[in-house]
Scaffold this motif. Sequence first.
Motif, PDB file in Angstrom:
ATOM      1  N   GLN A  27       0.820  -1.224   0.000  1.00 44.88           N
ATOM      2  CA  GLN A  27       0.000   0.000   0.000  1.00 44.88           C
ATOM      3  C   GLN A  27       0.850   1.269   0.000  1.00 44.88           C
ATOM      4  N   PRO A  28       1.913   1.351   0.836  1.00 47.77           N
ATOM      5  CA  PRO A  28       2.691   2.602   0.802  1.00 47.77           C
ATOM      6  C   PRO A  28       3.277   2.868  -0.583  1.00 47.77           C
TER       7      PRO A  28
ATOM      8  N   ALA B  13       0.653   4.203  -2.810  1.00 46.72           N
ATOM      9  CA  ALA B  13       0.316   5.576  -2.414  1.00 46.72           C
ATOM     10  C   ALA B  13       1.343   6.549  -2.998  1.00 46.72           C
TER      11      ALA B  13
ATOM     12  N   TYR C 134      -4.522   5.245  -8.198  1.00 48.88           N
ATOM     13  CA  TYR C 134      -5.388   5.793  -7.135  1.00 48.88           C
ATOM     14  C   TYR C 134      -6.458   4.758  -6.794  1.00 48.88           C
TER      15      TYR C 134
ATOM     16  N   TRP D  48      -5.116   1.996  -4.749  1.00 57.19           N
ATOM     17  CA  TRP D  48      -4.834   2.471  -3.389  1.00 57.19           C
ATOM     18  C   TRP D  48      -6.121   2.468  -2.559  1.00 57.19           C
ATOM     19  N   VAL D  49      -7.154   3.117  -3.093  1.00 55.03           N
ATOM     20  CA  VAL D  49      -8.410   3.188  -2.331  1.00 55.03           C
ATOM     21  C   VAL D  49      -9.008   1.786  -2.206  1.00 55.03           C
TER      22      VAL D  49
ATOM     23  N   ILE E 214      -7.496  -0.006   0.698  1.00 61.19           N
ATOM     24  CA  ILE E 214      -8.018   0.516   1.969  1.00 61.19           C
ATOM     25  C   ILE E 214      -9.422  -0.018   2.205  1.00 61.19           C
ATOM     26  N   ARG E 215     -10.254   0.019   1.174  1.00 62.74           N
ATOM     27  CA  ARG E 215     -11.657  -0.387   1.374  1.00 62.74           C
ATOM     28  C   ARG E 215     -11.769  -1.883   1.609  1.00 62.74           C
TER      29      ARG E 215
ATOM     30  N   ARG F 151      -9.484  -3.696   3.106  1.00 63.48           N
ATOM     31  CA  ARG F 151      -9.060  -3.909   4.504  1.00 63.48           C
ATOM     32  C   ARG F 151     -10.198  -3.531   5.437  1.00 63.48           C
TER      33      ARG F 151
END
Lengths: 243, 221, 221, 61
Positions: free
Chosen positions: A19-20, A23, A212, A215-216, A219-220, A222
């Motif tokens: 993820q980093p 990002a 992008y 990335w999102v 997050i979603r 997780r």
Amino acid sequence: MFHRFANPARFLRFAAVIQPWIAGLTVLLFAVGLYLGLLASPADYQQGETVRMMYVHVPSAWMALFCYTGMAISCGVALIWKHPLADLAAKATAPVGASFTFLALVTGSLWGKPMWGAWWVWDARLTSMLVLFFLYLGYMALNNAFDDPGRGSKASSILALVGFVNVPIIKFSVDWWNTLHQPASVVKMGGPAIHASILSPLLVMGVAFTTYYLWVLLIRIRREVTANKVRALQMRQASRGEQ
Amino acid sequence: MQNHHLGSSLSLFTGTDLVCFRGGRTVFAGLGFALSPGEALMLRGPNGSGKSSLLRLMAGLGQPLEGALTWSDESIANDPEAHNARLHYIGHADPVKPVLTVTENLRFWATLRPGFGNGEDAIASALEKLGIGHLADVPGRFLSAGQKRRVNLARILAAPASLWLLDEPQTALDRAAEKNLKDAIADHRAGGGMVAISSHAENSLANARELDINQFRADSP
Amino acid sequence: MNGFLAIVRRDLRLAFRQGLDSLMVVAFFVIAVVLFPFGVGPQPNTLARIAPGVIWVAALLASMLSLERLFQTDYEDGSLELLALQPVALEITVMAKVTVHWLTTGLPLIVAAPLLGVLMNLPEDGYMPLMIALTLGTPTLSLIGAIGAALILGSRRGGILLSLLVLPLYIPVLIFGVSAVDVVIGGFSAKPQLLILSGLLVGALPLCPWAGAAAVRQGLE
Amino acid sequence: MESLQAFWDMGGYGHFVWPAYGVVAVVLIGLFVESRRSLKSAEAELAALAPSKAEDTDDET
């Protein structure tokens, strides 16, 4: 083995690692894309400065369809191989895809005003984008119309597949309908030929939008995994209390 | 009674280390059972332990997360219609249409079954066996819950099937009706049929095997 | 095959005895169309120009009204679960339900369409293509609608959600249905439009019952 | 200074190009913030329910 649905730890570790990087890549690509798009590239000889709107409109439209395709594929995987993460990936993708579709519509109408003098033009591409937006809304509405999240994701997976099969049919009929009622609009959305200087910012922005999305998405997903864990714990407490 | 392998030592209908995942939680895991012609399996366990879920899996309403359900060594999922043809299922709800008479209701369900040969008198005799012969021409909306349950039970008597899956069949039944049910089950087993029944009634069936679902609870974190 | 006929016969009998809602569907169809002259004004030529579109949109909405109850009553009283456990394939059951829906809503709409053509001052040679297009289009609407009706089973919000799911998928039928009429009024042949409409129907015939059955199966799990 | 004005003006189309970029920025950033917020609240809930089991590390991005 049997509660592999409860903690797909392997995915969480994988997500935490990449993820980093995603990002950083996204931020970098957006910086380059905006620089190229707004500063470095010349105005289009025909559309003038408005061509710069293409650098956000076209990637949004790409991503709208890209996300829906991704959603349909993960729904297929979820239904056929009953893979637990595929359900979550589709559920996580929907709002992102819907946002891209919304952006494509807004930037499309902002583009249309100077070009065709109207905020909304029933152009074939914009109309198909509007229908795609409804397909997204339908998916999301069905997804959380059930108390049991498992039921919601299975029902909406079937809808996503049915929708996916219909997208080309709708696209074909809207294009056909458009040519029937609308004289072919002179200024096509992408301009007569994409000049090299316009292509490079467009591609950079396209990749920026894609990273992008990833990335999102991470997050979603997780968030969905964590929410499932919370629900499982709450349920166990309820059933343990019953003994 | 068709397709029974009478006297086959190998049990006909088996489930091996079944895992049931329903409503977001693992209901039971590692559950196994075996049923042979003439046998009855009593499912025991508190509410929510998965008795109904197991019966639904046996009927083929949904697949287990893991494990296999086999009928003479062939997975029931391979040919759902064939599996449906050999089973009757009594769930919590009694599907009796209010505007149709009892006979019309039963005739509809019976015509869908392959074994439904001798028509009207099969229905009439089924109603008699459950003591509701007098309700034959009464529309569904006038029936009490107990009578609806008896009509539902008559449905499975009207057309033969070798496997009965009964989910708390005696709810809403009075003493007389419970006796009729017991006799019907006994006849069914005598004819080589099999029964899986979830029930809280203490007086269980004659020489029926018991399966406590609770021991297969998934208490993992 | 007799399973299909048995289900169609039962559902038609249920529909007749419970008071045919076809009359209400046609009433909605007429009222929806009659509203337009109040909206856009009674001038015959404006009405004539929008007549095909208005009639088609109203027919589409009318046929969607009764979709919600396609499976709902059977789902609630346990019949749907039992139907899924019959030797008759679930796809055939879905096809039977779609046929009954078309007979009780699609057909009445086709019969009422000429009356609305008169109300909307539809040009003379528009009537025949309208009837043919509706005859080809309404079954497709019922087929696609059946998937939506199956998907919303057991959900908190029924009707509104169903229309959101199904209307986007109706667009191709609407586009070619309306243009079949417009083109004939304009003096051309509507062969391509009618061919595409029948193509959509032929495509929907196998796919929709299959998807609808899958939706019902996951709804019953 | 003058080039800044021209940049802002965008050949007269400024009030189309900038809102377009503005909307894109607002929606993308908003979506990102909302996703992170809901992740954090879910993780907080998990930590509250089962403090021992909240094993996945809380990284920053």
